[in-house]
Write an enzyme that holds these catalytic residues in place. Structure first.
Site, short mmCIF file in Angstrom:
data_model
loop_
_atom_site.label_atom_id
_atom_site.label_comp_id
_atom_site.label_asym_id
_atom_site.label_seq_id
_atom_site.Cartn_x
_atom_site.Cartn_y
_atom_site.Cartn_z
N ARG A 19 -13.45 4.48 -3.74
CA ARG A 19 -14.02 4.95 -5.00
C ARG A 19 -12.91 5.32 -5.98
O ARG A 19 -11.91 5.92 -5.58
CB ARG A 19 -14.88 6.19 -4.74
CG ARG A 19 -16.12 5.92 -3.91
CD ARG A 19 -16.95 7.16 -3.73
NE ARG A 19 -16.29 8.16 -2.91
CZ ARG A 19 -16.89 9.23 -2.42
NH1 ARG A 19 -18.16 9.47 -2.69
NH2 ARG A 19 -16.23 10.09 -1.67
N ASP A 37 -12.43 7.41 -9.69
CA ASP A 37 -13.16 8.39 -10.48
C ASP A 37 -13.31 7.94 -11.94
O ASP A 37 -12.75 6.92 -12.35
CB ASP A 37 -12.43 9.74 -10.44
CG ASP A 37 -12.52 10.40 -9.07
OD1 ASP A 37 -13.49 10.12 -8.34
OD2 ASP A 37 -11.60 11.19 -8.73
N TYR A 78 -1.56 3.44 -5.17
CA TYR A 78 -1.89 3.87 -6.52
C TYR A 78 -0.60 4.01 -7.33
O TYR A 78 0.49 4.24 -6.78
CB TYR A 78 -2.59 5.23 -6.51
CG TYR A 78 -4.05 5.20 -6.13
CD1 TYR A 78 -5.04 5.12 -7.11
CD2 TYR A 78 -4.44 5.28 -4.80
CE1 TYR A 78 -6.39 5.11 -6.76
CE2 TYR A 78 -5.79 5.26 -4.45
CZ TYR A 78 -6.75 5.19 -5.44
OH TYR A 78 -8.07 5.18 -5.09
N ARG A 133 -4.13 12.58 -8.47
CA ARG A 133 -4.00 13.31 -9.73
C ARG A 133 -3.54 14.75 -9.49
O ARG A 133 -2.79 15.32 -10.29
CB ARG A 133 -5.31 13.28 -10.51
CG ARG A 133 -5.62 11.88 -11.05
CD ARG A 133 -7.08 11.76 -11.50
NE ARG A 133 -7.40 12.72 -12.54
CZ ARG A 133 -8.64 13.04 -12.89
NH1 ARG A 133 -9.67 12.45 -12.26
NH2 ARG A 133 -8.87 13.90 -13.85
#
Length: 253
Positions: free
Chosen positions: A49, A51, A109, A194
């Site tokens: 997933r 965001d 990422y 994050r």
């Protein structure tokens, strides 16, 4: 028949990947296009997933169909149906039990910080012009590789069974006017990247020492970590599988 479809998307106008009751998501947009192409309901499963506002330069989904899919012409037809900010890049036949999420070995990422105002990076990076001590941030990033419990970087309310992850790589690199954080792990918690970036920036601003950063990890407490940086700069960049998952015999097994 089961297929993996490699996709990419700009997540700016979407409320993340996964379908939600009252919000427009990438999965909803993709399912609509694929269902139109197949002339049947298409239920996709993503490799993970993302965001709200987060992008993906590589994401995999799997889907079961009653009709065979081919790279040509179906890839062209699917892209004609998809919104301009979502692209299907490849269609791959896989074994019937292959799973886009559970069979992934690792995910990577990037978090991109723009060091000066650039209109061409709007919505695709986080504009931050204060000086950062990148060397200190890299020292702190190296500490991440020594730990497995990342409760302190996870959203408080989440439906995971545990907070253990194996981080294989974590580092900062300069690329022109961009400062990019690279991280690769076997799995990620919701909001994890994050929150890590926000906490590493505290080190880069000399508001948090290396010892303090390690204490954050040991605390297993989200409130001890730094802020969660904006989603604009976050990209899912790679999902890796064992190559054998793409080997399918004539029975699709």
């Amino acid at each position: 028949m089961r297929y993996f479809i490699e996709i990419a998307y700009k997540g700016t106008k979407y409320h993340g990947w996964q379908i939600q009751a009252n919000a427009y998501t990438v999965q909803e947009a993709f399912n609509r296009a694929l269902s139109t192409l197949l002339k049947e309901d298409a239920a996709t499963i993503g490799s993970g997933r993302t965001d709200t506002g987060v992008h993906a330069s590589q994401q995999y989904i799997h889907v079961d169909t009653s009709k065979p899919l081919q790279t040509h012409p179906h890839l062209y037809q699917l892209n004609a149906l998809l919104p301009a900010d979502i692209v299907a890049k490849n269609i791959i036949p896989v074994a019937a039990k292959a799973h886009a999420r559970f069979d992934a070995i690792s995910r990577s990422y990037e978090y991109r910080i723009s060091l000066q105002k650039n209109p061409f990076l709007k919505d695709m990076s986080y504009l931050y012009t204060k000086p950062l001590d990148v060397a200190a941030m890299n020292e702190a990033a190296g500490i991440l590789l020594r730990y497995e419990d990342f409760t302190c970087f996870s959203r408080v309310k989440t439906d995971v069974n545990h907070f253990l992850c194996t981080i294989h790589e974590a580092c900062w690199k300069n690329s022109g006017d961009l400062l990019i954080f690279y991280i690769r792990a076997n799995r990620f918690l919701r909001g994890m990247v994050r929150a890590i970036v926000g906490t590493l920036m505290e080190v880069g601003l000399h508001r948090l020492s290396l010892e303090g950063f390690e204490q954050v990890l040991l605390s297993k407490n989200r409130s001890a970590a730094g802020r969660s940086v904006p989603p604009d700069g976050l990209f899912l960049t790679s999902v890796v599988y064992d190559e054998r998952i793409f080997e399918r015999n004539d029975k699709g097994e």
